[in-house]
Design a protein around this motif. Structure first.
Motif, PDB file in Angstrom:
ATOM      1  N   PRO A   1      -4.826   2.825 -18.594  1.00 35.33           N
ATOM      2  CA  PRO A   1      -6.229   2.677 -18.305  1.00 35.33           C
ATOM      3  C   PRO A   1      -6.462   1.871 -16.948  1.00 35.33           C
ATOM      4  N   MET A   2      -5.350   0.717 -16.768  1.00 36.06           N
ATOM      5  CA  MET A   2      -5.820  -0.139 -14.987  1.00 36.06           C
ATOM      6  C   MET A   2      -5.795   0.662 -13.905  1.00 36.06           C
ATOM      7  N   THR A   3      -4.345   1.444 -14.213  1.00 33.49           N
ATOM      8  CA  THR A   3      -4.274   2.127 -13.315  1.00 33.49           C
ATOM      9  C   THR A   3      -5.743   3.177 -12.308  1.00 33.49           C
ATOM     10  N   ARG A   4      -5.344   3.762 -13.704  1.00 35.66           N
ATOM     11  CA  ARG A   4      -6.931   5.372 -13.239  1.00 35.66           C
ATOM     12  C   ARG A   4      -8.079   4.698 -13.140  1.00 35.66           C
ATOM     13  N   ASP A   5      -8.277   3.414 -13.813  1.00 36.28           N
ATOM     14  CA  ASP A   5      -9.894   3.399 -14.282  1.00 36.28           C
ATOM     15  C   ASP A   5     -10.094   1.759 -13.327  1.00 36.28           C
ATOM     16  N   GLY A   6      -9.203   1.449 -12.357  1.00 39.51           N
ATOM     17  CA  GLY A   6      -9.327   0.241 -11.783  1.00 39.51           C
ATOM     18  C   GLY A   6      -9.026  -0.721 -12.166  1.00 39.51           C
TER      19      GLY A   6
ATOM     20  N   GLY B   1       3.716  10.917 -14.368  1.00 35.50           N
ATOM     21  CA  GLY B   1       4.802  11.615 -14.663  1.00 35.50           C
ATOM     22  C   GLY B   1       6.346  10.954 -15.467  1.00 35.50           C
ATOM     23  N   TRP B   2       6.560  10.226 -14.962  1.00 35.21           N
ATOM     24  CA  TRP B   2       7.162   9.988 -16.561  1.00 35.21           C
ATOM     25  C   TRP B   2       7.551  10.332 -17.485  1.00 35.21           C
ATOM     26  N   ARG B   3       5.969  10.417 -18.338  1.00 40.10           N
ATOM     27  CA  ARG B   3       5.535  10.335 -19.482  1.00 40.10           C
ATOM     28  C   ARG B   3       6.212  11.639 -19.271  1.00 40.10           C
TER      29      ARG B   3
ATOM     30  N   LEU C   1      13.944   5.948 -11.913  1.00 41.78           N
ATOM     31  CA  LEU C   1      13.183   6.090 -10.179  1.00 41.78           C
ATOM     32  C   LEU C   1      11.835   6.405  -9.859  1.00 41.78           C
ATOM     33  N   LEU C   2      10.979   7.231 -11.147  1.00 45.17           N
ATOM     34  CA  LEU C   2       9.586   6.919 -11.137  1.00 45.17           C
ATOM     35  C   LEU C   2       8.716   5.883 -11.304  1.00 45.17           C
ATOM     36  N   LEU C   3      10.077   4.631 -12.788  1.00 38.59           N
ATOM     37  CA  LEU C   3       9.426   3.331 -12.534  1.00 38.59           C
ATOM     38  C   LEU C   3       9.116   2.561 -11.606  1.00 38.59           C
TER      39      LEU C   3
ATOM     40  N   SER D   1      -0.396   7.742 -11.055  1.00 35.49           N
ATOM     41  CA  SER D   1      -0.043   9.652 -11.033  1.00 35.49           C
ATOM     42  C   SER D   1       1.957   9.328 -11.496  1.00 35.49           C
ATOM     43  N   SER D   2       2.249   8.853 -11.227  1.00 35.88           N
ATOM     44  CA  SER D   2       3.356   8.321 -11.640  1.00 35.88           C
ATOM     45  C   SER D   2       4.096   8.105 -12.502  1.00 35.88           C
TER      46      SER D   2
END
Length: 353
Positions: free
Chosen positions: A274-279, A150-152, A124-126, A146-147
């Motif tokens: 890294p891409m979701t965190r830093d853009g 949460g999955w990790r 569901l998180l994925l 964030s998701s």
């Protein structure tokens, strides 16, 4: 876990558990044929579980085949019981051990179902991650990040039920030496056949528990008595060596899981974090889409594998349930000197082991 940290892996030699014939005695041709047929089929099943390559250790598809193999073996022992009817030499001591072991196996199956359900919840998180990655706005990337985190956390969390399998499996291993049947040829055949069922069941459950628990679960090497000449012995030894060695080698690399499908998703998650965190940089647009696609494919394969394995575990539950029911019915009908006390039979969950 590393080899240097775990120099003395536990092993339990089974000893001379079921010497099927005393010196100077022999089985009838029909009983010998029944036993030979059962042991040959068990050996063939174990051989088919030996992985062709390292990539098959340990995958959800391999686990499913392993549980399917247990289903077939437990169905076979049910047929053996029917062929040996009536068996009249069962005493209360053996029945007590049998029922106690059944409860332990039931607990293990419940733990496996619990872990499969927990892993599937991460899907569901994925799905939420993939939904937010359809567009690359900063707000959606933050939600996806964030998701992913949460999955990790969800996947790395501990499942107490699975961790309890450690002591349960060790107790089952040490109880493989069931009380001997001294005077019944049918009893000797059934005890020897049941021994093969128990060895295969404990071995496979031991491997699956290790895959679920990670390095915390120390694999146990099972040893059978070479003098007994079990027809499935060579296949069993090859399977155990190949799978246990590979699991230990994987954990020695520092991995927290040996599940191939789960590892593939985790690799995609690490690449996207890294891409979701830093853009996403302009020159990373194509790479970003490729990694999103990899995550989607991996998540779908993991979910499908978990669903199929869950169904197989449920199927196994039903087969062994009916198997134990058949055996208890045989004992009640055939026993003339010692009935199973109603207090012990009533209220017990019927489970075959």
């Amino acid at each position: 876990m590393s080899r240097t940290q775990d120099p003395h892996r536990p092993s339990f030699p089974f000893g001379n558990a079921f010497r099927i014939l005393p010196k100077g005695s022999s089985l009838s041709s029909k009983l010998a044929e029944t036993l030979t047929k059962f042991e040959e089929k068990l050996g063939d099943r174990l051989s088919k579980l030996v992985p062709d390559n390292k990539n098959d250790v340990v995958s959800l598809s391999w686990m499913r085949r392993a549980i399917q193999s247990l289903c077939e073996t437990h169905t076979d022992i049910k047929d053996v019981i029917a062929e040996l009817h009536p068996v009249s030499d069962w005493d209360e001591k053996w029945v007590d051990v049998y029922l106690d072991n059944s409860v332990k196996l039931l607990d293990i199956c419940i733990a496996f179902s619990s872990e499969l359900s927990r892993l599937n919840q991460g899907h569901l998180l994925l799905q939420f991650v993939l939904h937010n990655l359809d567009a690359s706005s900063s707000k959606q990337l933050m939600r996806a990040s964030s998701s992913l985190d949460g999955w990790r956390q969800h996947i790395s969390s501990k499942n107490p039920r699975v961790e309890d399998c450690h002591s349960i499996l060790d107790n089952l291993i040490q109880s493989l030496n069931l009380p001997k049947v001294k005077h019944s040829a049918k009893g000797k055949v059934l005890m020897r056949a049941m021994y093969g069922v128990k060895v295969q069941t404990v071995c496979i459950c031991n491997m699956i528990a290790a895959a679920f628990c990670g390095p915390a679960r120390k694999l146990t090497d099972l040893h059978i008595d070479e003098k007994e000449k079990y027809l499935w012995a060579n296949a069993f030894k090859e399977l155990q060596i190949r799978v246990n060695t590979e699991i230990r080698d994987l954990f020695c690399t520092g991995r927290s899981t040996v599940l191939k499908e789960l590892e593939a998703v985790d690799t995609s998650v690490k690449a996207l974090e890294p891409m979701t965190r830093d853009g996403v940089k302009p020159d990373e647009a194509n790479l970003f889409q490729d990694r999103v696609a990899d995550l989607g494919n991996g998540a779908e394969k993991l979910s499908r594998g978990l669903d199929l394995l869950t169904k197989e575990v449920d199927h196994f539950f039903q087969i062994v349930l009916s198997g134990r029911d058949a055996l208890l019915c045989t004992l009640r009908v055939s026993s003339t000197n010692s009935e199973i006390p109603e207090s012990k039979a009533k209220g017990r969950t019927l489970f075959s082991f």
